[in-house]
Design a protein around this motif. Structure first.
Motif, PDB file in Angstrom:
ATOM      1  N   THR A   1     -15.441  -9.447  12.989  1.00  0.00           N
ATOM      2  CA  THR A   1     -14.068  -9.941  12.881  1.00  0.00           C
ATOM      3  C   THR A   1     -13.811 -10.493  11.484  1.00  0.00           C
ATOM      4  O   THR A   1     -12.776 -10.202  10.873  1.00  0.00           O
ATOM      5  CB  THR A   1     -13.788 -11.015  13.947  1.00  0.00           C
ATOM      6  N   ALA A   2     -14.753 -11.266  10.956  1.00  0.00           N
ATOM      7  CA  ALA A   2     -14.597 -11.819   9.605  1.00  0.00           C
ATOM      8  C   ALA A   2     -14.534 -10.700   8.569  1.00  0.00           C
ATOM      9  O   ALA A   2     -13.736 -10.770   7.625  1.00  0.00           O
ATOM     10  CB  ALA A   2     -15.739 -12.778   9.296  1.00  0.00           C
ATOM     11  N   VAL A   3     -15.353  -9.664   8.738  1.00  0.00           N
ATOM     12  CA  VAL A   3     -15.315  -8.515   7.814  1.00  0.00           C
ATOM     13  C   VAL A   3     -13.941  -7.855   7.863  1.00  0.00           C
ATOM     14  O   VAL A   3     -13.328  -7.578   6.828  1.00  0.00           O
ATOM     15  CB  VAL A   3     -16.431  -7.498   8.136  1.00  0.00           C
ATOM     16  N   ARG A   4     -13.433  -7.606   9.075  1.00  0.00           N
ATOM     17  CA  ARG A   4     -12.119  -6.962   9.215  1.00  0.00           C
ATOM     18  C   ARG A   4     -11.014  -7.815   8.607  1.00  0.00           C
ATOM     19  O   ARG A   4     -10.133  -7.305   7.896  1.00  0.00           O
ATOM     20  CB  ARG A   4     -11.814  -6.680  10.691  1.00  0.00           C
ATOM     21  N   ILE A   5     -11.036  -9.105   8.881  1.00  0.00           N
ATOM     22  CA  ILE A   5     -10.006 -10.010   8.351  1.00  0.00           C
ATOM     23  C   ILE A   5     -10.044 -10.032   6.826  1.00  0.00           C
ATOM     24  O   ILE A   5      -9.013  -9.934   6.159  1.00  0.00           O
ATOM     25  CB  ILE A   5     -10.188 -11.431   8.923  1.00  0.00           C
ATOM     26  N   ARG A   6     -11.231 -10.165   6.262  1.00  0.00           N
ATOM     27  CA  ARG A   6     -11.352 -10.226   4.799  1.00  0.00           C
ATOM     28  C   ARG A   6     -10.994  -8.901   4.146  1.00  0.00           C
ATOM     29  O   ARG A   6     -10.386  -8.873   3.079  1.00  0.00           O
ATOM     30  CB  ARG A   6     -12.750 -10.680   4.405  1.00  0.00           C
ATOM     31  N   THR A   7     -11.354  -7.784   4.786  1.00  0.00           N
ATOM     32  CA  THR A   7     -10.997  -6.470   4.253  1.00  0.00           C
ATOM     33  C   THR A   7      -9.481  -6.273   4.287  1.00  0.00           C
ATOM     34  O   THR A   7      -8.882  -5.815   3.305  1.00  0.00           O
ATOM     35  CB  THR A   7     -11.708  -5.357   5.048  1.00  0.00           C
ATOM     36  N   ALA A   8      -8.863  -6.634   5.400  1.00  0.00           N
ATOM     37  CA  ALA A   8      -7.404  -6.510   5.517  1.00  0.00           C
ATOM     38  C   ALA A   8      -6.696  -7.416   4.511  1.00  0.00           C
ATOM     39  O   ALA A   8      -5.725  -7.001   3.864  1.00  0.00           O
ATOM     40  CB  ALA A   8      -6.963  -6.865   6.943  1.00  0.00           C
ATOM     41  N   ALA A   9      -7.184  -8.638   4.354  1.00  0.00           N
ATOM     42  CA  ALA A   9      -6.563  -9.560   3.396  1.00  0.00           C
ATOM     43  C   ALA A   9      -6.691  -9.035   1.972  1.00  0.00           C
ATOM     44  O   ALA A   9      -5.747  -9.147   1.175  1.00  0.00           O
ATOM     45  CB  ALA A   9      -7.191 -10.944   3.513  1.00  0.00           C
ATOM     46  N   ALA A  10      -7.830  -8.438   1.647  1.00  0.00           N
ATOM     47  CA  ALA A  10      -8.017  -7.882   0.298  1.00  0.00           C
ATOM     48  C   ALA A  10      -7.055  -6.719   0.055  1.00  0.00           C
ATOM     49  O   ALA A  10      -6.478  -6.603  -1.034  1.00  0.00           O
ATOM     50  CB  ALA A  10      -9.463  -7.428   0.109  1.00  0.00           C
ATOM     51  N   ARG A  11      -6.861  -5.880   1.056  1.00  0.00           N
ATOM     52  CA  ARG A  11      -5.896  -4.776   0.926  1.00  0.00           C
ATOM     53  C   ARG A  11      -4.480  -5.305   0.764  1.00  0.00           C
ATOM     54  O   ARG A  11      -3.703  -4.804  -0.057  1.00  0.00           O
ATOM     55  CB  ARG A  11      -5.980  -3.862   2.141  1.00  0.00           C
ATOM     56  N   GLY A  12      -4.150  -6.317   1.560  1.00  0.00           N
ATOM     57  CA  GLY A  12      -2.819  -6.922   1.442  1.00  0.00           C
ATOM     58  C   GLY A  12      -2.612  -7.556   0.078  1.00  0.00           C
ATOM     59  O   GLY A  12      -1.553  -7.401  -0.548  1.00  0.00           O
ATOM     60  N   ARG A  13      -3.617  -8.261  -0.411  1.00  0.00           N
ATOM     61  CA  ARG A  13      -3.537  -8.902  -1.730  1.00  0.00           C
ATOM     62  C   ARG A  13      -3.341  -7.855  -2.824  1.00  0.00           C
ATOM     63  O   ARG A  13      -2.528  -8.022  -3.711  1.00  0.00           O
ATOM     64  CB  ARG A  13      -4.819  -9.703  -1.972  1.00  0.00           C
ATOM     65  N   LYS A  14      -4.086  -6.732  -2.733  1.00  0.00           N
ATOM     66  CA  LYS A  14      -3.962  -5.671  -3.735  1.00  0.00           C
ATOM     67  C   LYS A  14      -2.564  -5.061  -3.705  1.00  0.00           C
ATOM     68  O   LYS A  14      -1.965  -4.815  -4.748  1.00  0.00           O
ATOM     69  CB  LYS A  14      -5.006  -4.588  -3.521  1.00  0.00           C
ATOM     70  N   THR A  15      -2.038  -4.837  -2.517  1.00  0.00           N
ATOM     71  CA  THR A  15      -0.681  -4.301  -2.389  1.00  0.00           C
ATOM     72  C   THR A  15       0.327  -5.243  -3.026  1.00  0.00           C
ATOM     73  O   THR A  15       1.207  -4.821  -3.784  1.00  0.00           O
ATOM     74  CB  THR A  15      -0.329  -4.061  -0.909  1.00  0.00           C
ATOM     75  N   LEU A  16       0.216  -6.527  -2.722  1.00  0.00           N
ATOM     76  CA  LEU A  16       1.118  -7.526  -3.294  1.00  0.00           C
ATOM     77  C   LEU A  16       1.025  -7.543  -4.814  1.00  0.00           C
ATOM     78  O   LEU A  16       2.052  -7.509  -5.515  1.00  0.00           O
ATOM     79  CB  LEU A  16       0.788  -8.911  -2.731  1.00  0.00           C
ATOM     80  N   GLU A  17      -0.189  -7.575  -5.339  1.00  0.00           N
ATOM     81  CA  GLU A  17      -0.373  -7.610  -6.788  1.00  0.00           C
ATOM     82  C   GLU A  17       0.169  -6.349  -7.460  1.00  0.00           C
ATOM     83  O   GLU A  17       0.797  -6.432  -8.520  1.00  0.00           O
ATOM     84  CB  GLU A  17      -1.851  -7.810  -7.122  1.00  0.00           C
ATOM     85  N   ASP A  18      -0.053  -5.193  -6.843  1.00  0.00           N
ATOM     86  CA  ASP A  18       0.465  -3.933  -7.402  1.00  0.00           C
ATOM     87  C   ASP A  18       1.993  -3.929  -7.426  1.00  0.00           C
ATOM     88  O   ASP A  18       2.610  -3.535  -8.416  1.00  0.00           O
ATOM     89  CB  ASP A  18      -0.034  -2.728  -6.601  1.00  0.00           C
ATOM     90  N   ARG A  19       2.595  -4.377  -6.330  1.00  0.00           N
ATOM     91  CA  ARG A  19       4.061  -4.413  -6.264  1.00  0.00           C
ATOM     92  C   ARG A  19       4.636  -5.397  -7.272  1.00  0.00           C
ATOM     93  O   ARG A  19       5.639  -5.113  -7.936  1.00  0.00           O
ATOM     94  CB  ARG A  19       4.530  -4.794  -4.859  1.00  0.00           C
ATOM     95  N   LEU A  20       4.025  -6.548  -7.391  1.00  0.00           N
ATOM     96  CA  LEU A  20       4.499  -7.534  -8.364  1.00  0.00           C
ATOM     97  C   LEU A  20       4.361  -7.011  -9.788  1.00  0.00           C
ATOM     98  O   LEU A  20       5.267  -7.189 -10.611  1.00  0.00           O
ATOM     99  CB  LEU A  20       3.721  -8.842  -8.222  1.00  0.00           C
ATOM    100  N   ALA A  21       3.257  -6.352 -10.080  1.00  0.00           N
ATOM    101  CA  ALA A  21       3.049  -5.806 -11.427  1.00  0.00           C
ATOM    102  C   ALA A  21       4.119  -4.767 -11.748  1.00  0.00           C
ATOM    103  O   ALA A  21       4.687  -4.767 -12.849  1.00  0.00           O
ATOM    104  CB  ALA A  21       1.659  -5.189 -11.539  1.00  0.00           C
ATOM    105  N   ARG A  22       4.424  -3.899 -10.783  1.00  0.00           N
ATOM    106  CA  ARG A  22       5.469  -2.892 -11.011  1.00  0.00           C
ATOM    107  C   ARG A  22       6.836  -3.540 -11.188  1.00  0.00           C
ATOM    108  O   ARG A  22       7.611  -3.150 -12.059  1.00  0.00           O
ATOM    109  CB  ARG A  22       5.506  -1.886  -9.858  1.00  0.00           C
ATOM    110  N   ALA A  23       7.129  -4.547 -10.365  1.00  0.00           N
ATOM    111  CA  ALA A  23       8.423  -5.218 -10.456  1.00  0.00           C
ATOM    112  C   ALA A  23       8.574  -5.931 -11.800  1.00  0.00           C
ATOM    113  O   ALA A  23       9.643  -5.908 -12.418  1.00  0.00           O
ATOM    114  CB  ALA A  23       8.588  -6.222  -9.320  1.00  0.00           C
TER     115      ALA A  23
END
Length: 79
Positions: free
Chosen positions: A48-70
Motif C-alpha cells: 500500500t505504501a509503495v502504491r501510494i508513493r508511486t501514485a503521489a510521485a506521478r501526480g507530482r510530476k504531472t503537476l510540475e510538468d503542467r506548471l512548467a508549461r503554463a
C-alpha cells in the motif's frame, strides 16, 4: 501513523529509492515476498505504501510538468 504503517512506509521509501538507483522493478516484489513469508499484514501495508508513493510521485510530476508549461506560456488545451 502506527508502528506497522511507519515501518512499512520506511521500507517502501528505501525500496523505491533502490529501484530508482538500480532500475530493478522486481525488487518491490522480492521485498514484498520476503515480508509476506512472516507477516501478510506487513506485506499489505508495504505494498500500500509503495502504491501510494508511486501514485503521489506521478501526480507530482504531472503537476510540475503542467506548471512548467503554463509558466512558459504553453498552457494545455481545456478538456
Amino acid at each position: 501513523m502506527g508502528v506497522l504503517e511507519d515501518l512499512a512506509d520506511d521500507l517502501a521509501q528505501d525500496t523505491l529509492a533502490a529501484v530508482e538507483e538500480t532500475g530493478d522493478e522486481k525488487l518491490i516484489k522480492a521485498v514484498a515476498d520476503a515480508i509476506g513469508a512472516s507477516s501478510p499484514t506487513t506485506q499489505e501495508a508495504f505494498l500500500t505504501a509503495v502504491r501510494i508513493r508511486t501514485a503521489a510521485a506521478r501526480g507530482r510530476k504531472t503537476l510540475e510538468d503542467r506548471l512548467a508549461r503554463a509558466r512558459q506560456g504553453n498552457a494545455p488545451a481545456q478538456g
